[in-house]
Design a protein around this motif. Sequence first.
Motif, PDB file in Angstrom:
ATOM      1  N   GLU A  16      26.649 -36.042   6.119  1.00  0.00           N
ATOM      2  CA  GLU A  16      27.631 -35.818   5.063  1.00  0.00           C
ATOM      3  C   GLU A  16      28.827 -36.728   5.252  1.00  0.00           C
ATOM      4  O   GLU A  16      29.069 -37.246   6.345  1.00  0.00           O
ATOM      5  N   CYS A  17      29.567 -36.921   4.172  1.00  0.00           N
ATOM      6  CA  CYS A  17      30.760 -37.766   4.210  1.00  0.00           C
ATOM      7  C   CYS A  17      31.756 -37.200   5.216  1.00  0.00           C
ATOM      8  O   CYS A  17      32.033 -35.988   5.224  1.00  0.00           O
ATOM      9  N   GLY A  18      32.310 -38.080   6.045  1.00  0.00           N
ATOM     10  CA  GLY A  18      33.262 -37.622   7.044  1.00  0.00           C
ATOM     11  C   GLY A  18      34.543 -37.074   6.462  1.00  0.00           C
ATOM     12  O   GLY A  18      35.251 -36.313   7.115  1.00  0.00           O
ATOM     13  N   GLY A  19      34.853 -37.435   5.213  1.00  0.00           N
ATOM     14  CA  GLY A  19      36.097 -36.982   4.612  1.00  0.00           C
ATOM     15  C   GLY A  19      35.987 -35.718   3.794  1.00  0.00           C
ATOM     16  O   GLY A  19      36.781 -34.793   3.966  1.00  0.00           O
ATOM     17  N   CYS A  20      34.986 -35.670   2.897  1.00  0.00           N
ATOM     18  CA  CYS A  20      34.905 -34.547   1.963  1.00  0.00           C
ATOM     19  C   CYS A  20      33.631 -33.718   2.111  1.00  0.00           C
ATOM     20  O   CYS A  20      33.506 -32.673   1.462  1.00  0.00           O
ATOM     21  N   ARG A  22      30.525 -34.679   1.270  1.00  0.00           N
ATOM     22  CA  ARG A  22      29.457 -35.050   0.339  1.00  0.00           C
ATOM     23  C   ARG A  22      28.243 -35.522   1.127  1.00  0.00           C
ATOM     24  O   ARG A  22      28.365 -36.256   2.098  1.00  0.00           O
ATOM     25  N   THR A  23      27.062 -35.090   0.727  1.00  0.00           N
ATOM     26  CA  THR A  23      25.859 -35.374   1.497  1.00  0.00           C
ATOM     27  C   THR A  23      25.437 -36.833   1.386  1.00  0.00           C
ATOM     28  O   THR A  23      25.698 -37.507   0.399  1.00  0.00           O
ATOM     29  N   ARG A  24      24.784 -37.290   2.464  1.00  0.00           N
ATOM     30  CA  ARG A  24      24.171 -38.618   2.523  1.00  0.00           C
ATOM     31  C   ARG A  24      25.140 -39.761   2.247  1.00  0.00           C
ATOM     32  O   ARG A  24      24.872 -40.665   1.468  1.00  0.00           O
ATOM     33  N   ALA A  25      26.290 -39.687   2.866  1.00  0.00           N
ATOM     34  CA  ALA A  25      27.251 -40.791   2.753  1.00  0.00           C
ATOM     35  C   ALA A  25      28.056 -40.849   4.040  1.00  0.00           C
ATOM     36  O   ALA A  25      28.570 -39.824   4.481  1.00  0.00           O
ATOM     37  N   VAL A  26      28.127 -42.014   4.655  1.00  0.00           N
ATOM     38  CA  VAL A  26      28.985 -42.163   5.827  1.00  0.00           C
ATOM     39  C   VAL A  26      30.421 -41.834   5.438  1.00  0.00           C
ATOM     40  O   VAL A  26      31.101 -41.045   6.094  1.00  0.00           O
ATOM     41  N   LEU A  27      30.866 -42.441   4.335  1.00  0.00           N
ATOM     42  CA  LEU A  27      32.164 -42.141   3.754  1.00  0.00           C
ATOM     43  C   LEU A  27      32.069 -42.507   2.280  1.00  0.00           C
ATOM     44  O   LEU A  27      31.805 -43.665   1.935  1.00  0.00           O
ATOM     45  N   CYS A  28      32.260 -41.535   1.423  1.00  0.00           N
ATOM     46  CA  CYS A  28      32.089 -41.774  -0.012  1.00  0.00           C
ATOM     47  C   CYS A  28      33.192 -42.689  -0.543  1.00  0.00           C
ATOM     48  O   CYS A  28      34.220 -42.902   0.116  1.00  0.00           O
ATOM     49  N   GLN A  29      32.987 -43.207  -1.742  1.00  0.00           N
ATOM     50  CA  GLN A  29      33.940 -44.154  -2.325  1.00  0.00           C
ATOM     51  C   GLN A  29      35.310 -43.526  -2.521  1.00  0.00           C
ATOM     52  O   GLN A  29      36.337 -44.186  -2.325  1.00  0.00           O
ATOM     53  N   GLU A  30      35.345 -42.245  -2.888  1.00  0.00           N
ATOM     54  CA  GLU A  30      36.631 -41.587  -3.096  1.00  0.00           C
ATOM     55  C   GLU A  30      37.426 -41.489  -1.797  1.00  0.00           C
ATOM     56  O   GLU A  30      38.643 -41.729  -1.764  1.00  0.00           O
ATOM     57  N   CYS A  31      36.739 -41.171  -0.706  1.00  0.00           N
ATOM     58  CA  CYS A  31      37.428 -41.056   0.577  1.00  0.00           C
ATOM     59  C   CYS A  31      37.802 -42.427   1.131  1.00  0.00           C
ATOM     60  O   CYS A  31      38.835 -42.575   1.799  1.00  0.00           O
ATOM     61  N   ARG A  32      36.976 -43.431   0.869  1.00  0.00           N
ATOM     62  CA  ARG A  32      37.361 -44.794   1.251  1.00  0.00           C
ATOM     63  C   ARG A  32      38.641 -45.211   0.534  1.00  0.00           C
ATOM     64  O   ARG A  32      39.502 -45.884   1.112  1.00  0.00           O
ATOM     65  N   ALA A  33      38.755 -44.800  -0.726  1.00  0.00           N
ATOM     66  CA  ALA A  33      39.956 -45.147  -1.491  1.00  0.00           C
ATOM     67  C   ALA A  33      41.185 -44.456  -0.917  1.00  0.00           C
ATOM     68  O   ALA A  33      42.292 -45.019  -0.931  1.00  0.00           O
TER      69      ALA A  33
END
Length: 292
Positions: A16-20, A22-33
Amino acid sequence: MRRWWQDLTDLVLPAECGGCGRTRAVLCQECRAVLSGAAASRVRPVPEPAGLPVVHAAARYADEARATLLAHKERGALALAGPLGVALAGAVRAGLHRAGGEQPWIHGGGAPVLLVPVPSGRRAVRARGHDPVRRIALAAAGELRRSGIPARVLGVLRQRRAVADQAELNSRQRLENLAGALTVAPGGARLLTEGPVVLVDDVMTTGASMAEAARAVRAAGLVSNAVGTEAVYEGETRESREEQNVGSGRERTAGRPGRRVIAGAVGVGGVVDVVGAAVVAASPDSFEINRN
């Protein structure tokens, strides 16, 4: 077989995203932003400790940014070092522009920018199984080089005595806890003259750790110790190899750099100084008071 492959994948990539989350994402685009979408800002803790250099941060230490940093530091989500390094590189770049203007390192010339990580305690590194700040710094150095700014990590700071866990300490207690706790490794002072020095850390709250790191670097002076210098370079060679595993790491500094002193890197009386400091995130309150 599919379940076995799934378990193996989860060891390499977070589920899951380390920030929010969300599954199957190292870090989703929203958290990268959240980490890198806005320009890095100068931050100042209140009260501001004496000797604190000018610090720039990429994000506020809250919500997704806090979750991402904790996932990397405490849960061993090592794949997050790449995007965290991109964020730290943005903060370093902002500080260099503020400090250097038209200095050669901004345009890819001259000696490399020296990223000096604030060290973690040996016990904390053993417990976590990695040094999170050093790993993020390596990723940031690679990102800076890809953007045209020569940079390398110089891990010369050491803890010379044990310090208490700072989680429950206030700003005054943290300053007292860290006073005189850091030192520069033998031979490290000479290496610190080879380019503009930028102290780096993952998070800044009270600024006590960064102020102590700056004190140790400034106190190091120009020490000529051939044996110590070689020892530090051996460590840097190992870090250079590790950098290939953090981010893309395509551009690797070849050979031993020349000993060139950059204006602004050495202070009065031959005492090494710093041109600034950078962190991935800082306390939200430190963004509010941004006196120029």
